[in-house]
Design an enzyme around this catalytic site. Structure first.
Site, PDB file in Angstrom:
ATOM      1  N   LYS A   1      -6.523   2.003  -3.330  1.00  0.00           N
ATOM      2  CA  LYS A   1      -6.476   1.176  -2.156  1.00  0.00           C
ATOM      3  C   LYS A   1      -6.523   2.503  -0.808  1.00  0.00           C
ATOM      4  O   LYS A   1      -6.905   2.088   0.179  1.00  0.00           O
ATOM      5  CB  LYS A   1      -5.098   0.682  -2.023  1.00  0.00           C
TER       6      LYS A   1
ATOM      7  N   LYS B   1      -0.009   4.316   8.787  1.00  0.00           N
ATOM      8  CA  LYS B   1       0.797   4.858   7.351  1.00  0.00           C
ATOM      9  C   LYS B   1      -0.324   5.199   6.287  1.00  0.00           C
ATOM     10  O   LYS B   1      -0.213   6.080   5.626  1.00  0.00           O
ATOM     11  CB  LYS B   1       1.637   3.656   6.919  1.00  0.00           C
TER      12      LYS B   1
ATOM     13  N   THR C   1       0.848  -1.098   0.065  1.00  0.00           N
ATOM     14  CA  THR C   1      -0.095  -0.108  -0.117  1.00  0.00           C
ATOM     15  C   THR C   1       0.921   1.096   0.084  1.00  0.00           C
ATOM     16  O   THR C   1       1.777   1.404   0.990  1.00  0.00           O
ATOM     17  CB  THR C   1      -0.885   0.000   1.242  1.00  0.00           C
TER      18      THR C   1
HETATM   19  P1  NAD Z   1       5.390  -6.712   7.543  1.00  0.00           P
HETATM   20  O1  NAD Z   1       5.977  -5.558   8.198  1.00  0.00           O
HETATM   21  O2  NAD Z   1       4.854  -7.852   8.167  1.00  0.00           O
HETATM   22  O3  NAD Z   1       6.375  -7.106   6.317  1.00  0.00           O
HETATM   23  C1  NAD Z   1       7.126  -6.217   5.629  1.00  0.00           C
HETATM   24  C2  NAD Z   1       8.504  -6.880   5.195  1.00  0.00           C
HETATM   25  O4  NAD Z   1       9.294  -5.940   4.261  1.00  0.00           O
HETATM   26  C3  NAD Z   1       9.270  -7.229   6.411  1.00  0.00           C
HETATM   27  O5  NAD Z   1       9.545  -8.448   6.461  1.00  0.00           O
HETATM   28  C4  NAD Z   1      10.560  -6.181   6.232  1.00  0.00           C
HETATM   29  O6  NAD Z   1      11.656  -6.865   6.741  1.00  0.00           O
HETATM   30  C5  NAD Z   1      10.693  -6.273   4.667  1.00  0.00           C
HETATM   31  N1  NAD Z   1      11.268  -5.127   4.306  1.00  0.00           N
HETATM   32  C6  NAD Z   1      11.744  -3.977   4.840  1.00  0.00           C
HETATM   33  N2  NAD Z   1      12.711  -3.213   4.074  1.00  0.00           N
HETATM   34  C7  NAD Z   1      12.998  -3.952   2.920  1.00  0.00           C
HETATM   35  C8  NAD Z   1      13.768  -4.059   1.944  1.00  0.00           C
HETATM   36  N3  NAD Z   1      14.501  -2.763   1.729  1.00  0.00           N
HETATM   37  N4  NAD Z   1      13.804  -4.776   1.130  1.00  0.00           N
HETATM   38  C9  NAD Z   1      13.128  -5.947   1.452  1.00  0.00           C
HETATM   39  N5  NAD Z   1      12.217  -6.294   2.214  1.00  0.00           N
HETATM   40  C10 NAD Z   1      12.311  -5.058   3.153  1.00  0.00           C
HETATM   41  O7  NAD Z   1       4.242  -5.899   6.447  1.00  0.00           O
HETATM   42  P2  NAD Z   1       2.977  -6.668   5.749  1.00  0.00           P
HETATM   43  O8  NAD Z   1       1.776  -6.807   6.919  1.00  0.00           O
HETATM   44  O9  NAD Z   1       3.305  -7.959   5.245  1.00  0.00           O
HETATM   45  O10 NAD Z   1       2.409  -5.435   4.888  1.00  0.00           O
HETATM   46  C11 NAD Z   1       3.228  -5.253   3.682  1.00  0.00           C
HETATM   47  C12 NAD Z   1       2.553  -4.288   2.866  1.00  0.00           C
HETATM   48  O11 NAD Z   1       1.079  -4.725   2.350  1.00  0.00           O
HETATM   49  C13 NAD Z   1       2.200  -2.932   3.514  1.00  0.00           C
HETATM   50  O12 NAD Z   1       2.380  -1.928   2.636  1.00  0.00           O
HETATM   51  C14 NAD Z   1       1.076  -3.260   3.978  1.00  0.00           C
HETATM   52  O13 NAD Z   1       0.439  -1.737   4.224  1.00  0.00           O
HETATM   53  C15 NAD Z   1       0.389  -3.903   2.808  1.00  0.00           C
HETATM   54  N6  NAD Z   1      -0.991  -4.472   3.572  1.00  0.00           N
HETATM   55  C16 NAD Z   1      -0.961  -5.295   4.600  1.00  0.00           C
HETATM   56  C17 NAD Z   1      -2.152  -6.053   4.856  1.00  0.00           C
HETATM   57  C18 NAD Z   1      -1.953  -6.981   6.082  1.00  0.00           C
HETATM   58  O14 NAD Z   1      -3.062  -7.531   6.347  1.00  0.00           O
HETATM   59  N7  NAD Z   1      -1.029  -7.118   6.982  1.00  0.00           N
HETATM   60  C19 NAD Z   1      -3.297  -6.044   4.165  1.00  0.00           C
HETATM   61  C20 NAD Z   1      -3.161  -5.441   3.102  1.00  0.00           C
HETATM   62  C21 NAD Z   1      -2.113  -4.721   2.635  1.00  0.00           C
END
Ligand code: NAD
Length: 287
Positions: free
Chosen positions: A171, A240, A96
């Protein structure tokens, strides 16, 4: 499309990587966090030490990253695809993110022949694991068509809403509504409780009427009324998203008072920790 990279192996990226493998693709992951890598390697998926090899070896790379700043650093930084990538590499950003950042990155990648589509998701970690996510897609018709087999391996519903960035606009609008609905639904439950109506019965009534929403139909029964608060989506990430929606509204020079008040309530809810479940915002009324 044969080999797919996944950059960002957190709550969402991990499930997407597993779904892509189940869909018949070779999958290579990358994440700087060793715990995230170890979890995926335990499931038999190869994890690379840097993202550089993913751009060179993969036909498409799926991003699932926390913020627009991280997406920009990954795609336009020193280890990014502009410094060596497979011809015709397709990049699918499921994070997102902010549409202006997405459009800027797409413009920077285009001269190198690299296509970017934005494909942010709903459905949480469960949907990522079960490949039942909903995606709103921004990109050219040709790029979205090319991405279809990859997207189909991760999602059950896909809506193409416009050119690059349109998925992220949609989104942010969706999450702004969800964030506001959580607050208004909690206020309605507070009112009903004090007026002598039990929450589950209240919601049964609302869900049969015109005030219902995803929050009253899904969030309250699944994560709030039972006290579970375990959706896998954190306060930090929703804060965020609300912040990004506020930045988009400001950049468009719009005056949207209800959205501004919702954004203030989310921003100022410091008593609820960043790592708490995002549904915990209802505790402003239902502590
Ligand atoms: P999360 O924090 O669990 O995972 C993010 C991952 O990105 C972490 O493992 C982190 O180590 C990694 N990361 C950070 N910097 C990095 C880099 N430079 N290179 C590679 N990896 C890197 O977050 P999430 O819950 O998996 O969410 C991911 C995205 O999806 C976000 O943008 C979030 O807003 C979106 N999203 C999440 C959900 C949910 O229910 N969790 C639902 C819809 C959308």
């Amino acid at each position: 499309m044969r080999t797919i990279g996944v950059v960002g192996l957190g709550n969402m990226g991990r499930g997407m990587a597993l779904s892509l493998r189940r869909g018949g693709f070779e999958v290579i992951g990358y994440d700087p966090a060793s715990t995230a890598c170890a979890a995926l390697e335990a499931d038999g998926i190869t994890v690379a030490g840097t993202p550089a090899s993913l751009w060179r070896e993969c036909d498409a790379v799926v991003l699932s990253l926390p913020t627009p700043e991280v997406v920009e650093a990954v795609l336009l930084g020193a280890d990014g695809p502009l410094h060596g990538a497979k011809t015709d590499l397709l990049i699918v950003d499921t994070s997102t993110s902010h549409p202006d950042v997405t459009r800027r990155i797409a413009a920077a990648l285009e001269p190198a022949g690299l296509d970017l589509i934005d494909a942010p998701v709903s459905g949480g970690p469960k949907g990522a694991h079960a490949a039942t996510l909903t995606m709103v897609l921004g990109g050219s018709d040709a790029a979205v068509a090319r991405a279809e087999p990859v997207l189909a391996a991760m999602s059950a519903t896909r809506v193409h809403v416009g050119g690059v960035g349109a998925g992220h606009v949609t989104k942010l609008a969706n999450n702004l509504l969800c964030a506001a609905h959580l607050i208004t639904a909690a206020e309605a439950v507070r009112m009903a409780l004090d007026a002598g109506v039990e929450p589950a019965r209240l919601l049964a009534g609302i869900n049969a009427g015109s005030g219902r929403s995803g929050v009253t139909q899904v969030n309250f029964p699944t994560w709030v009324l039972n006290g579970a608060f375990d959706s896998g989506f954190t306060m930090k990430l929703m804060r965020k998203d609300v912040r990004l929606a506020g930045e988009l509204i400001a950049a468009l020079d719009l005056d949207l008072p209800l959205s501004a008040q919702a954004a203030r309530l989310w921003r100022d809810s410091a008593e609820i920790a960043d790592d708490a479940d995002f549904n915990a915002i209802v505790k402003l009324q239902l502590a």
